[in-house]
Design a protein around this motif. Structure first.
Motif, PDB file in Angstrom:
ATOM      1  N   ASP A   1      19.260  43.695  79.514  1.00 24.35           N
ATOM      2  CA  ASP A   1      20.638  43.439  79.972  1.00 24.35           C
ATOM      3  C   ASP A   1      20.695  42.429  81.111  1.00 24.35           C
ATOM      4  N   ASP A   2      19.562  41.871  81.503  1.00 22.69           N
ATOM      5  CA  ASP A   2      19.534  40.981  82.663  1.00 22.69           C
ATOM      6  C   ASP A   2      19.913  39.563  82.237  1.00 22.69           C
ATOM      7  N   SER A   3      21.189  39.390  81.930  1.00 21.27           N
ATOM      8  CA  SER A   3      21.663  38.083  81.494  1.00 21.27           C
ATOM      9  C   SER A   3      22.966  37.751  82.198  1.00 21.27           C
TER      10      SER A   3
ATOM     11  N   ALA B   1      15.401  44.471  81.613  1.00 20.97           N
ATOM     12  CA  ALA B   1      15.410  43.043  81.264  1.00 20.97           C
ATOM     13  C   ALA B   1      16.333  42.742  80.092  1.00 20.97           C
TER      14      ALA B   1
ATOM     15  N   PRO C   1      10.263  41.885  76.234  1.00 23.96           N
ATOM     16  CA  PRO C   1      10.302  43.078  77.089  1.00 23.96           C
ATOM     17  C   PRO C   1       9.436  44.227  76.566  1.00 23.96           C
TER      18      PRO C   1
ATOM     19  N   ASN D   1      21.859  30.428  79.607  1.00 24.11           N
ATOM     20  CA  ASN D   1      20.603  30.698  80.303  1.00 24.11           C
ATOM     21  C   ASN D   1      20.554  30.024  81.675  1.00 24.11           C
TER      22      ASN D   1
ATOM     23  N   THR E   1      15.965  35.658  81.328  1.00 19.35           N
ATOM     24  CA  THR E   1      16.599  36.666  82.174  1.00 19.35           C
ATOM     25  C   THR E   1      17.356  35.982  83.315  1.00 19.35           C
ATOM     26  N   ARG E   2      18.390  36.627  83.746  1.00 22.50           N
ATOM     27  CA  ARG E   2      19.180  36.117  84.872  1.00 22.50           C
ATOM     28  C   ARG E   2      18.315  35.996  86.122  1.00 22.50           C
ATOM     29  N   THR E   3      17.427  36.968  86.338  1.00 18.02           N
ATOM     30  CA  THR E   3      16.584  36.941  87.536  1.00 18.02           C
ATOM     31  C   THR E   3      15.679  35.720  87.550  1.00 18.02           C
ATOM     32  N   TYR E   4      15.081  35.404  86.387  1.00 15.00           N
ATOM     33  CA  TYR E   4      14.193  34.238  86.377  1.00 15.00           C
ATOM     34  C   TYR E   4      14.996  32.945  86.496  1.00 15.00           C
TER      35      TYR E   4
ATOM     36  N   TYR F   1      11.785  36.413  79.732  1.00  9.67           N
ATOM     37  CA  TYR F   1      12.708  36.477  78.591  1.00  9.67           C
ATOM     38  C   TYR F   1      13.256  37.894  78.442  1.00  9.67           C
ATOM     39  N   ARG F   2      14.528  37.970  78.093  1.00 16.10           N
ATOM     40  CA  ARG F   2      15.126  39.282  77.837  1.00 16.10           C
ATOM     41  C   ARG F   2      15.099  39.625  76.360  1.00 16.10           C
TER      42      ARG F   2
END
Length: 750
Positions: free
Chosen positions: A495-497, A493, A658, A539, A725-728, A718-719
């Motif tokens: 790095d998930d941006s 998470a 995280p 975001n 996070t990119r996924t959310y 949140y990362r």
């Protein structure tokens, strides 16, 4: 190296050097001191027959008490960090003497000097680091392993200060996720000084006077020149760099003058004698200066810089005062068993207290970032004192005795210390590197497959039920997921941006003023939209990119970390970027410009650290500056859509989402209150007060029933503490799509 100094003058200088270093007095020096009378004495000479300087032990006790209390109770002694400066001056005083004494006698050996330093310092420090590796592996969330183990390795190599300087770490950061070996920066600084200083003094004496004239007498001006040069250059550098960068706190070059101050003190005390009454007054004045700095300095004090002169002067007065034998002097206090014991264990106590302070919150089950309760801090202090006592008795003293025997042998053996150093570093570095590697592999591994956002038959976006933001829709009844099924994993998470994934290079940082743009959606689309602002604008790029692609729009990003689109002044580089970006936006005349900003930064008022700081006045000032910038876009023909900022978990009490999720999984432990985490966003206020600006409020996708979860629909939200996070963000696309499309259609129709 062998030097044959002239006698008897060089012998007298060497005798004086022995006296100043150890506190024991050679026969010749004792005879001279006896003639001086009781009211006048060699400054700093310990009033004891032991090879020990009680006033220096007392100064060590003051230093370690200041540092430990600062780390445990920073509100009580906000300037306790100056204890490190006290240690630096003491080290400069003693190490200069330890080098000059054999130089004066013609017996200096680099191998012996470095071997003694290694035997003295490495066993205890490497033992502490090894235990720290074990504590990290057992108790610390894996999300923190990479940073912790990286700095453990740096500490084992004694370059931790430069590792922290390169990251511009704030030494006043005392959260539970601070580096577990952050305190090794000062030990690294000392080791680097020990590496450099013998060479500097030896070369200075050699180059200044040549082979034949070296000796006790010639060393004095040589050392004086070297000390004065280091003092002046380093102090100047410290003053300048302290104003420019937090890295100044850790740099060896900004601290060298403190070691040099100790050396100059040693040299100066060779030529003066101080009456006991004067010495007593100096000692009390020095203690008062140190105490004053511990109580009046704080995290906002520019440090080291010129302010460090105050505690440095304080410890210099304490050492110069020595052990004055007057009734009202501090000698009786210095001799107390508690003070001397604390000075004895100061090194071990310094080593142990910080790792315990960082790891104990995890041991007792606190969430990462939670404040450590007082009872736990007192427990840390008790354990640290016990460990310091036994570390001193079972590690430091036996090794010092063993080393002393080896060094005094007719043929001293130095190979053993080299083997010890290499083996100890490997014992620490190898498991730390293995832990570091495991995190790197997990972070670089492909993320677990998740239901992706797709385009339905009617051209709108859709996603699987209970995935991410879908779980926040009315009527959704979504169960908690197992920790192993959370996506991205807490380690991934971080790095998930957007900036680290498909938006690499799209978000400029720091002093970069280039107007960098990236394209998304349909490059050939006739509808042209832009996203502008800081990292909180980034975001929303993953969601907006999906919408733009589904509707064949062209989307362009204008992103700069910490730099939203506002007319308020920020930093020079940011101001340049904002002006250039605004001009480019006016020239491009996009159909719609989406703007967003971090609500914690209500420029022109600066960072908000507590919700109470965002007063209506501050909010309105910031909103007015946003509105002024947006009006320029409207006048150029672009519609403006403002996006309200997401909740801030850090303000609500979860400092590292995280890590919290790694500890507690998909549960309520990491959720935060909407009232505490959702600020009165100036962007939303500006949208409400600027005609023609629409507001996109995504709060219902983050919070429900007054609670903002850390994991929604099996996705880490949140990362960090407030970056999504990119996924959310992608999972939000189907649910913000209707408002986004309506805003674009209205702009095109107008």
């Amino acid at each position: 190296m062998t030097v044959a100094p002239s006698r008897p003058r060089a012998r007298r200088v060497a005798d004086s050097l022995v006296e100043s270093v150890t506190g024991s007095v050679s026969p010749i020096a004792r005879h001279r001191a006896g003639r001086a009378g009781r009211s006048r004495r060699h400054p700093g000479a310990a009033a004891t027959t032991k090879n020990l300087r009680l006033e220096i032990q007392a100064a060590r006790a003051v230093a370690i008490a200041s540092v430990v209390l600062y780390h445990l109770f920073p509100d009580l002694v906000p300037g306790g960090y100056v204890g490190v400066d006290v240690f630096f001056v003491i080290s400069g005083f003693l190490i200069t003497a330890h080098i000059a004494k054999p130089l004066a006698a013609g017996r200096f050996s680099f191998r012996t000097f470095y071997a003694r330093r290694a035997w003295r310092l490495l066993p205890a420090s490497l033992a502490t680091l090894l235990v720290t590796v074990v504590l990290t592996a057992v108790f610390v969330p894996k999300t923190l392993w990479q940073d912790f183990t990286q700095q453990i390795i740096a500490s084992s190599l004694y370059v931790e200060n430069w590792a922290l300087a390169s990251n511009a770490v704030d030494y006043s950061a005392l959260a539970s996720d601070s580096s577990i070996v952050q305190h090794f920066w000062s030990l690294s600084t000392e080791e680097q000084f020990y590496l450099f200083w013998p060479v500097a003094l030896w070369l200075c004496a050699r180059l200044r006077y040549g082979r034949r004239r070296r000796g006790g007498r010639s060393l004095v001006p040589a050392i004086a020149v070297a000390l004065a040069a280091v003092f002046l250059l380093s102090l100047t550098h410290s003053i300048v760099l302290t104003e420019l960068s937090p890295a100044a706190y850790f740099a060896t070059t900004t601290r060298a003058w403190e070691f040099a101050a100790g050396g100059l003190l040693w040299l100066g005390l060779h030529f003066v004698r101080i009456a006991d009454r004067t010495a007593a007054a100096m000692s009390w004045a020095g203690l008062a200066l140190i105490a004053t700095t511990t109580l009046t300095f704080d995290a906002s004090t520019p440090f080291p810089g010129w302010t460090a002169i105050v505690p440095v002067t304080g410890v210099a007065l304490v050492i110069a005062g020595g052990m004055p034998e007057v009734r009202w002097g501090p000698a009786a206090l210095y001799r107390t068993r508690a003070v001397q014991w604390l000075g004895d264990v100061s090194y071990s106590l310094y080593l142990w207290h910080w790792p315990l302070l960082v790891v104990v919150p995890f041991v007792i089950g606190l969430t990462a970032g939670d404040p450590t309760p007082v009872w736990a801090k007192l427990l840390v202090l008790a354990i640290a004192l016990v460990l310091a006592h036994f570390s001193r008795r079972l590690v430091e003293l036996p090794v010092i005795a063993f080393a002393d025997t080896r060094m005094r042998a007719p043929r001293p053996r130095h190979r053993g210390v080299l083997v010890l150093a290499v083996a100890g570093m490997l014992v620490v570095a190898v498991p730390a590197a293995a832990m570091y590697g495991s995190v790197v592999r997990e972070r670089s591994a492909p993320a677990a497959a998740v239901p992706d956002v797709r385009t339905a038959a009617d051209g709108t976006l859709t996603t699987a039920a209970c995935h991410g933001a879908a779980a926040m829709q009315p009527g959704a009844d979504c169960p908690q997921v197992d920790a192993a099924d959370i996506t991205p994993s807490p380690v991934q998470a971080v790095d998930d941006s957007f900036a680290d994934q498909d938006g690499t290079g799209c978000q400029v940082q720091g002093t970069d003023v280039s107007v960098t743009t990236c394209q998304a959606g349909d490059p050939d689309g006739t509808v042209r939209v832009a996203v502008v602002g800081d990292s909180h604008a980034a975001n929303h790029v993953p969601a907006l990119s999906l919408i733009a692609k589904a509707h064949h729009w062209s989307l362009t990003t204008y992103l700069h970390s910490g730099c939203p689109l506002t007319t308020a002044p920020i930093a020079a580089a940011c101001n340049t970027w904002k002006d250039a970006t605004l001009q480019e936006l006016e020239r491009q005349r996009y159909d719609v410009v989406f703007v967003a900003a971090m609500s914690r930064t209500p420029w022109p008022h600066g960072m908000v650290h507590e919700a109470s700081q965002l007063t209506p006045v501050v909010r309105d000032d910031s909103a007015a500056a946003y509105s002024a910038a947006w009006k320029q876009l409207q006048q150029a023909g672009s519609a403006v859509v403002a996006i309200r900022d997401n909740p801030d978990a850090g303000l609500a009490g979860v400092g590292d989402v995280p890590s919290c999720v790694e500890q507690h999984g998909d549960g309520a432990a990491c959720d935060v209150s909407e009232a505490a985490g959702l600020l009165d966003d100036p962007v939303a206020r500006a949208a409400a007060t600027t005609p023609g600006v629409r507001l996109l409020d995504t709060t219902p996708l983050f919070c429900a029933d007054g609670t903002c979860p850390a994991v929604i629909g099996g996705v880490v939200v949140y990362r960090q503490v407030q970056h999504v996070t990119r996924t959310y963000s992608r999972s939000m696309a189907p649910f913000i799509e209707p408002e986004v499309v309506a805003a674009v259609d209205a702009a095109r129709a107008g």
